[in-house]
Each structure stands twice: as structure tokens, then as C-alpha cells.
Scaffold this motif. Structure first.
Motif, PDB file in Angstrom:
ATOM      1  N   PRO A 273       0.820  -1.215   0.000  1.00 51.87           N
ATOM      2  CA  PRO A 273       0.000   0.000   0.000  1.00 51.87           C
ATOM      3  C   PRO A 273       0.854   1.266   0.000  1.00 51.87           C
ATOM      4  O   PRO A 273       0.448   2.290  -0.544  1.00 51.87           O
ATOM      5  CB  PRO A 273      -0.809  -0.119   1.290  1.00 51.87           C
ATOM      6  CG  PRO A 273      -0.833  -1.570   1.613  1.00 51.87           C
ATOM      7  CD  PRO A 273       0.492  -2.089   1.153  1.00 51.87           C
ATOM      8  N   THR A 274       2.041   1.193   0.582  1.00 52.86           N
ATOM      9  CA  THR A 274       2.944   2.345   0.631  1.00 52.86           C
ATOM     10  C   THR A 274       3.360   2.766  -0.771  1.00 52.86           C
ATOM     11  O   THR A 274       3.406   3.962  -1.095  1.00 52.86           O
ATOM     12  CB  THR A 274       4.185   2.027   1.481  1.00 52.86           C
ATOM     13  OG1 THR A 274       3.776   1.697   2.805  1.00 52.86           O
ATOM     14  CG2 THR A 274       5.141   3.213   1.528  1.00 52.86           C
ATOM     15  N   PHE A 275       3.666   1.790  -1.629  1.00 51.08           N
ATOM     16  CA  PHE A 275       4.034   2.105  -3.011  1.00 51.08           C
ATOM     17  C   PHE A 275       2.890   2.834  -3.712  1.00 51.08           C
ATOM     18  O   PHE A 275       3.107   3.851  -4.389  1.00 51.08           O
ATOM     19  CB  PHE A 275       4.388   0.835  -3.783  1.00 51.08           C
ATOM     20  CG  PHE A 275       4.438   1.043  -5.277  1.00 51.08           C
ATOM     21  CD1 PHE A 275       5.525   1.694  -5.851  1.00 51.08           C
ATOM     22  CD2 PHE A 275       3.400   0.615  -6.096  1.00 51.08           C
ATOM     23  CE1 PHE A 275       5.567   1.917  -7.236  1.00 51.08           C
ATOM     24  CE2 PHE A 275       3.440   0.832  -7.469  1.00 51.08           C
ATOM     25  CZ  PHE A 275       4.518   1.480  -8.043  1.00 51.08           C
ATOM     26  N   VAL A 276       1.678   2.340  -3.560  1.00 47.56           N
ATOM     27  CA  VAL A 276       0.513   2.960  -4.204  1.00 47.56           C
ATOM     28  C   VAL A 276       0.319   4.379  -3.690  1.00 47.56           C
ATOM     29  O   VAL A 276       0.025   5.309  -4.452  1.00 47.56           O
ATOM     30  CB  VAL A 276      -0.757   2.114  -3.968  1.00 47.56           C
ATOM     31  CG1 VAL A 276      -1.986   2.797  -4.574  1.00 47.56           C
ATOM     32  CG2 VAL A 276      -0.578   0.707  -4.560  1.00 47.56           C
ATOM     33  N   SER A 277       0.499   4.557  -2.382  1.00 50.89           N
ATOM     34  CA  SER A 277       0.346   5.878  -1.784  1.00 50.89           C
ATOM     35  C   SER A 277       1.411   6.847  -2.278  1.00 50.89           C
ATOM     36  O   SER A 277       1.114   7.987  -2.642  1.00 50.89           O
ATOM     37  CB  SER A 277       0.410   5.761  -0.259  1.00 50.89           C
ATOM     38  OG  SER A 277       0.374   7.028   0.351  1.00 50.89           O
ATOM     39  N   LEU A 278       2.665   6.399  -2.322  1.00 49.44           N
ATOM     40  CA  LEU A 278       3.763   7.253  -2.768  1.00 49.44           C
ATOM     41  C   LEU A 278       3.683   7.548  -4.269  1.00 49.44           C
ATOM     42  O   LEU A 278       4.008   8.651  -4.708  1.00 49.44           O
ATOM     43  CB  LEU A 278       5.107   6.601  -2.446  1.00 49.44           C
ATOM     44  CG  LEU A 278       5.500   6.500  -0.971  1.00 49.44           C
ATOM     45  CD1 LEU A 278       6.786   5.684  -0.823  1.00 49.44           C
ATOM     46  CD2 LEU A 278       5.696   7.882  -0.366  1.00 49.44           C
TER      47      LEU A 278
END
Length: 392
Positions: A273-278
Motif C-alpha cells: 500500500p505504501t508504493f501505491v500511496s507514494l
């Protein structure tokens, strides 16, 4: 004569008095003494991962899986023979740094751990593995680099499949399914990132693809404009990144800003989810590979997700089910041996076979690699990771 009689009278009176006193005390059976409580045996399990810094979310989720397994084991009131056992977790932050990882490993050994779950990164797991091997302490790490188990230590085991399997599946998928004939590769020069990129490159070439550019960065970088500009001139069909989401997120944004029309692909550290958020809108369409099958298809995945949510009030992301199974494998080996002594349970761990969350048959080969486990490809659609295909 009078004195003699008086003495005899006194003696007789004392005997009589003693006899009467004894008669007053009723005869009672002596109650058996209560058995002394058996001392609880404390078994120390070590854990290390990045718990601070840009990779802390990986480490904390991994730690949650270990905590859940330990708490459930303790709730079952385990026994080694006639001795009650309590497992105690000793956690350390290795900051994803090889030097710190080695120091942490020695600290845990000195504190008397009976077994080790971790480290997370290949770059910390590999140097730390010598410390555990020298101490004879079994280690189950999240490390995916082939080097980890290729060292020949009898104490090293994996929680996930190696980069050899993941990279080969991803490279073949990129060429044959995504029709990527021209591929550019970037890696972060960590043991994990470079190792995964190397395996991916081999598979692309074997499938008939061409590597048009190979660049590298580091696991602290946020500006990739120079290397992406170099890549742009080669007009790749796909850019593959071996590294973490903290770099992959900004990278896809810069790929879009530079007008590079290429698919983006990475390994399991990108599938978060961090990749999608960033990455924001630029993350849409990105592809990542991950060991095993999707959580909902895992043998105990749905139930595990519910237990995890109830305990931590958060959803499973990537690593916790693998950490949970690794911890269960070590505890089960100790139970089978009836001992937490590393030399006693190590043979049991090497031969372990049990139904886990991530696989219906958790078992290791002679090197400590998992014997089975597929690779699943995911893609970001509508801001969410969705399943593309699972390759067994």
C-alpha cells in the motif's frame, strides 16, 4: 529413706503427667505434602528487522506475525515433557543496515536466545547468519537472496521463496505475457535488490528479451531523473526495479513526468500500500511479483486475516503470514524435540512438515529453502493491488 521415696514419687508423678498429656492429643494421620510447583521454562526467541526508518512498515508487519504466533503458542499452555513452557520474544531494530544487523545478532546470542526469526533484509540476514551459525542457533529469515542459503550453514532456513524462483518467473512473464521485448533494469545495490534484478535479467534473456539498459541507485535515493533520462533514449517496453517501495513510489512518478511510456515492474517489496500511496496516479498499472498465492487463497488465509485484524486493528499487507509460519515451524520443532536446546531441535526443524497459513505443506530442502510455493503476479488497478496470475 524419706528422700528416696520422695524422689520416686516425683518421678512417678512426671510419668503420669506425661501419659495424661499424650492421651489428650488425638491421633491424626499426617497430611501428604503438596507437590512443589514445576518451574516454568522460559524459551527466548530472537527477532530483528527494520523497526525504524523508511522500511519500518515491513519490519513491523513481520514482527506482528511473530507476535501473533508466540501469543497463540503461549495461550495453548505448551509443555516440554512435564515442564510448562512460556515463549518470550526479544526484538531488535537492525535498521536495514548490515553492520547494525551483525551487532544485533551478537547481542541476541549473548542474551541467550534459543532460536532466531529474522532478519528481514537479505543484506542484514546474510552477515548475521554467520553469527547464528557460529553459536549453533537456528535462524529462519525473510531473506530472498540465493546467497543466504548457499553459504552451507546448517542453521539457515527461509520464510519465503528465493529470488532465483521469483526473478525467473517475473522475467519470463515480462517477455511472454507482457510482450516486453526491450527491458531496462534498475536496482538499489542491496543484496536483495541486486540479486533479484540479476535473476530477472537472466530470465528475460532466456525468454528472448533484450536488456537495453542496466542502471543502479541506492536504497536512500529519491531523485532518479539522471538514470531515467539515460533509460528514456533506449525506448524500453518495461522498466524493472529491484528494491523497496520507498524508492519505487517516487520513481514511477518521475517516469511519468519524463514521458517514458514503459510498463513498470518490481518484486514483493514494491507490492505494498505504501508504493501505491507514494506513487499516486503514476502507480496505476504497475506490476509486482510476490511469493506464494494471494492471502484469500492461502490454506488458512481468511481466518488468519481475521485474527490479525482483531489483534492489531490493521490489515495484512505482505510479510506477516510468512513470519507467522516461520515462528510456528520453530516452535513445532521444539515441541517435537521436547527441548529448546538448539542442537536438540535443529534436526526436527530441518525435517519439519506441517500445514501452515501460506502453504499446506511447510517443509525445507537440504539447504533450508522452502520445498514448495508459487509466485503470484499483481497489478495496480483503481488504486488497489489485484491478482493477475499465479505460477506454481
Amino acid at each position: 529413706m524419706i528422700l528416696k521415696l520422695s524422689a520416686l514419687a516425683v518421678a512417678a508423678a512426671l510419668v503420669s503427667a506425661c501419659g495424661k498429656e499424650e492421651a489428650k492429643a488425638p491421633a491424626t494421620a499426617t497430611a501428604p505434602a503438596a507437590p512443589a510447583p514445576v518451574a516454568e521454562m522460559v524459551v527466548k526467541l530472537g527477532f530483528a528487522a527494520p523497526l525504524t526508518g523508511p522500511q519500518a512498515h515491513y519490519g513491523k508487519e513481520m514482527q506482528n506475525g511473530v507476535v501473533l504466533a508466540v501469543d497463540e503458542a503461549n495461550a495453548s499452555k505448551p509443555m516440554f515433557g512435564d515442564k510448562p513452557v512460556r515463549f518470550e520474544l526479544m526484538s531488535e531494530d537492525d535498521m536495514a543496515d548490515p553492520k547494525t544487523g551483525t551487532s544485533v545478532a551478537q547481542k541476541l546470542v549473548d542474551e541467550g536466545i534459543n532460536g532466531m526469526i529474522g532478519h528481514f533484509n537479505s543484506g542484514t540476514s546474510i552477515p548475521a547468519s554467520k553469527v547464528y551459525s557460529d553459536a549453533g542457533i537456528p535462524q529462519i529469515a525473510m531473506a530472498t537472496s540465493p546467497v543466504y542459503t548457499a553459504q552451507g550453514y546448517k542453521t539457515t532456513f527461509r520464510a519465503m521463496t528465493s529470488d532465483t524462483q521469483q526473478g525467473s518467473v517475473a522475467g519470463k512473464f515480462a517477455v511472454e505475457k507482457l510482450q516486453a521485448k526491450k527491458v531496462a533494469i534498475i536496482d538499489d545495490r542491496t543484496a536483495y535488490g541486486q540479486g533479484l534484478a540479476d535473476e530477472f535479467e537472466k530470465a528475460v534473456k532466456a525468454a528472448g528479451g533484450e536488456i537495453v539498459k542496466r542502471e543502479f541507485t541506492n536504497d536512500k535515493a529519491t531523485d532518479f531523473s539522471a538514470i531515467l533520462t539515460n533509460i528514456k533514449g533506449t525506448a524500453p517496453d518495461l522498466i524493472y526495479y529491484g528494491g523497496a517501495d520507498a524508492q519505487a513510489g517516487p520513481m514511477v512518478k518521475q517516469i511519468k513526468q519524463l514521458g517514458i511510456e514503459a510498463k513498470f515492474m518490481g518484486g514483493e517489496m514494491v507490492k505494498s500500500p505504501t508504493f501505491v500511496s507514494l506513487g499516486g496516479e503514476a502507480a496505476e498499472g504497475a506490476i509486482a511479483s510476490l511469493a506464494g498465492v494471494p492471502l484469500e487463497q492461502m490454506p488458512g488465509g481468511t481466518d488468519y486475516a481475521a485474527r490479525y485484524k482483531a489483534k492489531f486493528n490493521s490489515d495484512v499487507e505482505i510479510y506477516s503470514p510468512y513470519a507467522y509460519d516461520a515462528t510456528r515451524a520453530m516452535i513445532e520443532a521444539m515441541k517435537q524435540a521436547g527441548s529448546a536446546e538448539p542442537s536438540a531441535y535443529l534436526p526436527k526443524l530441518a525435517a519439519i512438515q506441517f500445514a501452515g497459513i501460506t502453504s499446506s505443506n511447510i517443509a525445507y530442502d537440504e539447504k533450508g529453502d522452502l520445498k514448495s510455493g508459487g509466485i503470484t503476479l499483481y497489478q495496480v488497478k483503481g488504486g488497489e493491488w489485484t491478482v493477475m496470475e499465479t505460477v506454481q
